[in-house]
Each structure stands twice: as C-alpha cells, then as structure tokens.
Design an enzyme around this catalytic site. Structure first.
Site, PDB file in Angstrom:
ATOM      1  N   ILE A  96       0.780  -0.893  -0.073  1.00 14.76           N
ATOM      2  CA  ILE A  96       0.241  -0.227   0.017  1.00 14.76           C
ATOM      3  C   ILE A  96       1.335   0.949  -0.001  1.00 14.76           C
ATOM      4  CG2 ILE A  96      -1.431   1.071   1.183  1.00 14.76           C
ATOM      5  CD1 ILE A  96      -2.643  -1.332   2.267  1.00 14.76           C
ATOM      6  N   PHE A  99       2.232   1.900  -3.521  1.00 11.42           N
ATOM      7  CA  PHE A  99       1.470   2.244  -4.383  1.00 11.42           C
ATOM      8  C   PHE A  99       0.876   4.132  -4.322  1.00 11.42           C
ATOM      9  CE2 PHE A  99       2.608  -1.708  -5.639  1.00 11.42           C
ATOM     10  CZ  PHE A  99       2.055  -1.886  -7.316  1.00 11.42           C
ATOM     11  N   GLU A 100       0.140   4.465  -2.832  1.00 10.14           N
ATOM     12  CA  GLU A 100      -0.013   4.994  -2.573  1.00 10.14           C
ATOM     13  C   GLU A 100       1.563   6.493  -2.885  1.00 10.14           C
ATOM     14  OE1 GLU A 100      -2.845   5.784  -2.436  1.00 10.14           O
ATOM     15  OE2 GLU A 100      -4.055   3.897  -2.610  1.00 10.14           O
ATOM     16  N   GLY A 101       1.942   6.530  -1.844  1.00  9.01           N
ATOM     17  CA  GLY A 101       3.232   6.709  -1.614  1.00  9.01           C
ATOM     18  C   GLY A 101       2.791   8.226  -0.804  1.00  9.01           C
ATOM     19  N   ARG A 226      -0.827  -2.226 -10.080  1.00  6.55           N
ATOM     20  CA  ARG A 226      -1.161  -2.151  -8.116  1.00  6.55           C
ATOM     21  C   ARG A 226      -1.630  -3.577  -8.317  1.00  6.55           C
ATOM     22  NH1 ARG A 226      -3.236   1.870  -4.021  1.00  6.55           N
ATOM     23  NH2 ARG A 226      -3.625   0.395  -2.037  1.00  6.55           N
TER      24      ARG A 226
END
Length: 247
Positions: A96, A99-101, A226
């Site tokens: 998470i 991919f969210e950064g 993702r």
C-alpha cells in the site's frame, strides 16, 4: 404421572444447561465447562450459572469464539460481540505504501481527490480530521494508515463468508484492493461473489483483480501495476490464516 427415576433424569438435564446464557454484572456470557472456556481464551466467573454442575461457570469473552462443539464454522457468539478482523501483515502495508506514495501535506491525487499521508482521503476541508499537523512525518503517516486500513479489513471480512479460508497474503491483497477501490465496490464485485461461491481463490484473484485498473473512467498504468502486485501477493503462500477472523 412421571416416575421417580425419570424425575431424577430430568433434573440432571435441567442442571446441565451448558451453552445457556448468563450475565456477569451486565456483561453477557455463556455457561460452559471451565476448560472449554479458558482453552478458547474466555474468562470464567463463579456464581453466575447457579443451576449447573460445579465445573460449569459463566464464560465471558470480548469476541465471538469457537467455544461450541461441532464443525469448524459453528461458533458460539456472545451477544453484542463480534470477531475483530486481524491486522494486515507487513507485506500488505509495504504494498500500500509503495503504490499510494507518501504525501506530507494534503494534495490532489491522480484523479483530483485531496489526500495526505499514505492514501488517506480527506473527509474535511484541509484534512482537519487528521490528528497531526502538516507537513506530517512518514511515521505519522504510517500510524494513520494503520487506522485507515481497519475500515477496509472490516468490509473484506464482512463480505466474505466464514467458510472461505484466506491466508494472510490473500487477505492482505484484498485489503489493499479495498483500500484503493472502496468498500462499496468490493461488496458488489464479481470477485467477492466468486469467492463466496467457493471457486478457487487464486484463480478468482488472477482473473478479477486485474479488471480494476480504471479511475475516473481512465485506465491508469499505476493501477495496472498495483493489481499485478496484489495478484502476486495473493498467490504467495502463507501458513497464517486471517479469514475467518481468529478469535
């Protein structure tokens, strides 16, 4: 007219009200044999099952427990309590985060929604609900993520029937997907319907997760990557069972 021997038999049954309801100062419980209670994580209380044998006491527990005899999916659930979904594993958290950064202060995401930290969607103006000042640290963002993910583990656990067994990586991959697409989409998805229909979980994940690569009607390369990462995580073996929730 009931014979005397039969009266004694009936009296014996009346005393052994195992699985009967009890209450300890307002806390609901179940009358259980002591070892059955303590062996399943419950707490015994003397004096609240007065009509039962001495080895049967009122058992209280904060969650639904597997306290009753019978099949694995037959559970004794104390009134008003539920099994809390387990936390996701480190592999899921790392996926998470990747991919969210990390975003230190509220900023629009790729489709214009204000987010902060690791994918926290702002609910109030300037993310006023977040208990940290901005710019926030990565440690604060990680703590916020641990709070946010509970919403999505809860809906994943609620939407999938208990007879479907998922290991920690399968459960985590679905939690990451739910975090990204929202609980409403998860609950109405073909993926959940197929899992609940007892189809092979790895096949379902491989075929259904990659379909979720659109945001705002546009296919995003980041979502394609993702979903592929979530499929890989889902298909990674683990001996830890996370669904149904352990109690």
């Amino acid at each position: 007219m009931i014979s005397l021997p039969l009266l004694f038999i009936l009296a014996g049954f009346a005393r052994a009200a195992v699985n009967g309801a009890c209450s300890v100062n307002g806390t609901p419980g179940v009358c259980l044999v002591n070892t059955d209670c303590t062996g399943s994580g419950g707490t015994t209380h003397t004096g609240f099952c007065p009509n039962d044998p001495n080895n049967v006491l009122c058992c209280t527990k904060t969650a639904c427990g597997r306290l009753c005899p019978g099949p694995a999916d037959f559970k004794c659930c104390l009134p008003g309590a539920t099994c809390a979904p387990p936390a996701v594993n480190t592999a899921t958290v790392n996926l998470i985060k990747e991919f969210e950064g990390f975003v230190a202060s509220p900023s629009p995401d790729p489709i214009g929604l204000p987010t902060v930290g690791y994918g926290h969607l702002c609910k109030q103006t300037n993310c006023a609900e977040v208990p940290y000042s901005f710019p926030m640290t990565q440690a604060q963002a990680a703590a916020l993520l641990q709070t946010d993910i509970k919403t999505f583990t809860k809906c994943v656990s609620a939407d999938i029937v208990d007879s479907v067994k998922l290991n920690a990586n399968q459960y985590g991959a679905l939690a990451s997907w739910a975090f990204n697409v929202g609980c409403g989409n998860v609950g109405s998805s073909t993926l959940i319907k197929r899992l609940n229909a007892k189809e092979n979980p790895n096949t379902v994940a491989s075929e259904e997760l990659p379909k979720w690569h659109f945001a705002g009607g546009v296919s995003l390369p980041g979502l394609v990557r993702r979903r592929a990462a979530e499929v890989t995580l889902f298909k990674t073996a683990s001996s830890v069972i996370s669904h149904p929730p352990p109690c």
